[in-house]
Design a protein around this motif. Sequence first.
Motif, short mmCIF file in Angstrom:
data_model
loop_
_atom_site.label_atom_id
_atom_site.label_comp_id
_atom_site.label_asym_id
_atom_site.label_seq_id
_atom_site.Cartn_x
_atom_site.Cartn_y
_atom_site.Cartn_z
N LEU A 1 -12.07 13.69 -3.69
CA LEU A 1 -11.41 12.92 -4.93
C LEU A 1 -12.26 13.12 -6.18
CD1 LEU A 1 -10.07 10.27 -3.08
CD2 LEU A 1 -8.75 11.43 -4.63
N LYS B 1 -7.45 5.24 3.83
CA LYS B 1 -7.18 6.45 3.53
C LYS B 1 -5.69 6.56 2.65
CE LYS B 1 -6.71 10.91 3.58
NZ LYS B 1 -5.57 11.61 3.13
N ALA B 2 -4.70 5.29 2.79
CA ALA B 2 -3.67 5.10 2.31
C ALA B 2 -3.88 4.78 0.88
CB ALA B 2 -2.74 4.04 2.94
N LEU C 1 -14.20 13.13 2.26
CA LEU C 1 -12.93 12.76 1.56
C LEU C 1 -13.04 12.18 0.11
CD1 LEU C 1 -10.00 11.86 1.82
CD2 LEU C 1 -10.68 9.83 2.70
N TYR D 1 -4.43 8.19 -5.32
CA TYR D 1 -5.37 8.91 -6.36
C TYR D 1 -4.36 10.28 -6.56
CZ TYR D 1 -8.62 5.29 -7.07
OH TYR D 1 -9.34 4.24 -7.19
N PRO D 2 -4.36 10.53 -7.75
CA PRO D 2 -4.22 12.18 -7.92
C PRO D 2 -5.19 12.79 -7.76
CG PRO D 2 -4.47 11.12 -10.11
CD PRO D 2 -4.80 9.76 -9.13
N ALA D 3 -5.33 14.29 -7.75
CA ALA D 3 -6.73 15.13 -7.66
C ALA D 3 -7.50 14.59 -8.37
CB ALA D 3 -6.02 16.52 -7.56
N ASN D 4 -8.99 14.52 -8.01
CA ASN D 4 -9.85 14.30 -8.66
C ASN D 4 -9.95 12.99 -9.20
OD1 ASN D 4 -12.25 15.95 -9.34
ND2 ASN D 4 -11.70 16.51 -11.36
N ILE E 1 0.90 -1.17 0.00
CA ILE E 1 0.01 -0.02 -0.01
C ILE E 1 0.68 1.16 0.03
CG2 ILE E 1 -0.23 0.16 2.40
CD1 ILE E 1 -3.27 0.47 0.47
N PHE E 2 2.02 1.08 0.38
CA PHE E 2 3.04 2.35 0.48
C PHE E 2 4.15 2.07 -0.24
CE2 PHE E 2 1.09 2.76 4.84
CZ PHE E 2 0.58 3.67 4.72
N LEU F 1 -6.73 5.61 -0.80
CA LEU F 1 -7.22 6.90 -1.63
C LEU F 1 -6.09 7.72 -1.80
CD1 LEU F 1 -10.57 7.14 0.27
CD2 LEU F 1 -10.51 6.31 -2.00
N ASP F 2 -4.86 7.82 -1.03
CA ASP F 2 -3.97 8.76 -1.26
C ASP F 2 -3.22 8.61 -2.43
OD1 ASP F 2 -4.42 10.02 1.10
OD2 ASP F 2 -2.88 9.07 2.21
N GLY G 1 -6.60 4.45 8.66
CA GLY G 1 -5.47 4.71 7.74
C GLY G 1 -5.24 4.10 6.55
N LEU G 2 -5.63 2.65 6.77
CA LEU G 2 -5.67 1.85 5.34
C LEU G 2 -6.27 2.38 4.32
CD1 LEU G 2 -4.44 -0.70 4.26
CD2 LEU G 2 -6.27 -1.99 5.65
#
Lengths: 180, 180, 180, 180
Positions: B128, B86-87, B124, B92-95, B49-50, B89-90, B83-84
């Motif tokens: 996106l 969110k990680a 959130l 993704y680029p903007a939009n 994931i990271f 979703l993080d 956090g998982l």
Amino acid sequence: MTLKVSIIVGNPKPKSRTLKVAETLVEKLLEPGSYETTVIDLADHTDEIFAWPSEKMAALNAGVASSDLAVFASPTYKATYTGLLKAFLDRYPANGLAGVTAIPVLTGADLTHSMGPTVNLAPLLVELGAIVPGRGFYFVAGQMDHLDQIVQGAADEYASNLRRLAGIASSLQPIDHPRT
Amino acid sequence: MTLKVSIIVGNPKPKSRTLKVAETLVEKLLEPGSYETTVIDLADHTDEIFAWPSEKMAALNAGVASSDLAVFASPTYKATYTGLLKAFLDRYPANGLAGVTAIPVLTGADLTHSMGPTVNLAPLLVELGAIVPGRGFYFVAGQMDHLDQIVQGAADEYASNLRRLAGIASSLQPIDHPRT
Amino acid sequence: MTLKVSIIVGNPKPKSRTLKVAETLVEKLLEPGSYETTVIDLADHTDEIFAWPSEKMAALNAGVASSDLAVFASPTYKATYTGLLKAFLDRYPANGLAGVTAIPVLTGADLTHSMGPTVNLAPLLVELGAIVPGRGFYFVAGQMDHLDQIVQGAADEYASNLRRLAGIASSLQPIDHPRT
Amino acid sequence: MTLKVSIIVGNPKPKSRTLKVAETLVEKLLEPGSYETTVIDLADHTDEIFAWPSEKMAALNAGVASSDLAVFASPTYKATYTGLLKAFLDRYPANGLAGVTAIPVLTGADLTHSMGPTVNLAPLLVELGAIVPGRGFYFVAGQMDHLDQIVQGAADEYASNLRRLAGIASSLQPIDHPRT
């Protein structure tokens, strides 16, 4: 069928730029002739907003609740909607905007409070049962010269979203399907 | 047309009740045969994931972004999504979820964090570019015995909302109307 | 030095239970004789809350801004503070509560909106420059029979927090240290 | 007494500007020699952040929980803190940061997400029992040339807030006063 549209403006000062932004958004979004708009400028109702009961306020609330689309527009005060707009919404019972499609609009001095429509005003409308078809719209007041262009961009996004949502509606369980 | 549905579960433990809640919601909402579902249980992907870049994660992200409907489901940790989730979703680029209809689901131990799906997870997803057709769904984990009935209520509300939204879509400005 | 305390109640109905909760919190928190309390029941000021300018409202606002501690208490309307309380806070300029220690209190019918004081009212007060020493306090109105005990628990937590904060204050850079 | 300070950085990339911002804030806030700082760069721990149990992670969590002051710093991803930072905080039990004074810091590309530290990161820390002495700090990454000056302004505000809070602590009910 004529769509019923309401614009509710929470600026304590009447006839504000915030009203103009909301009106422009409706014009860019909907086909001319397909809808009728009612404008509620809450600045005209500060004397009764805390009166209870109030026939006049009840009629205003009912009109919005029976709308197909409602634009809730407010200047940004303290990073969020005004107390005046909240006082109008406080008059509803729980779920009082059930089924109303709602677009949250905040105008502000700069980008600092850009998140306000999405994190503050949208959840408030949703709490009342309204449906917000996308992100809230934040308009920087100093951009009035580019109002048409900026609002067109927002309207295009809402229109695209609504078409996507309509596509899903066609795959829903039939209304009369047997419930478990 | 077959609807493309994704379920994304943010529980660090696999095959959770949260996944079951999300699956049930999709079943209650959509007509059988009208859709295909892909499930992403993020518990299976904590090792990557990271990682950046990661072909496997990129494929998962792309699959969700191309969905018509995505249910994002997470247990409630610290009053909000994990956090998982969110990680994921993080990445993704903007939009990055533009145009995806998304339903936020949180499961929790009691009513204390009922507001979480609407005030935390929904904004959130909207950030996106996703479209959330109503309030977020909060499910008290101790109510698994009443899962069908409770989820049916939520599904009925989303279905009603989507029909209302479809009604508005029919009054939109035509896609090719002249822009100002 | 006598501490200056304000209690501001945002219930449109006067002399509410919400006021009682706020008063009890102050009594449990501070040593008798060490402070003086001013109560502002906004229900008494609905007729002037949107008047501008208003000497009476300006005096109320100034009194709160010069307080050492202010308890902002409101019933929960639509998952957050009332429009009446917001209308009072809207009268402040940016940073109008700078340096005031503030405790956000919401009363509600059940646990559903427990997050309201921390996610809605606290950020609003902080936006105005106030300092919130801990989580917001949510009180379930049906628990009035256990008011003393429940409020004591909250007061003990705020007291503990304030002592911890005071410990850090002793290690601050001196006020007159050279700035870079 | 030596103050125990922790800096926790939620950037998946190590040694980020976000870390530099947090370090500078601590230096501007506290008197040299009065404190000891531990830095946790979560980028170094992505391989264990979802492992359960993990002695290494447990030790990191415990160190932060026993701090007097903790700065939680993250780049802004999707308008809020990163999944990496949240994953670290998810490892705590309820109230796991009780009594820790915490400063939320987000760095971002522009002002669009300025509200993030106050509406997203601060409530998360408060949910865990931490005490946030003022607004969250948002730093625009392009302003690194003015880092000292901007951070000094924030540090001065936190210092002023902490002195105000200490003033209130002196009027608290004695710890051993009789409870009702």
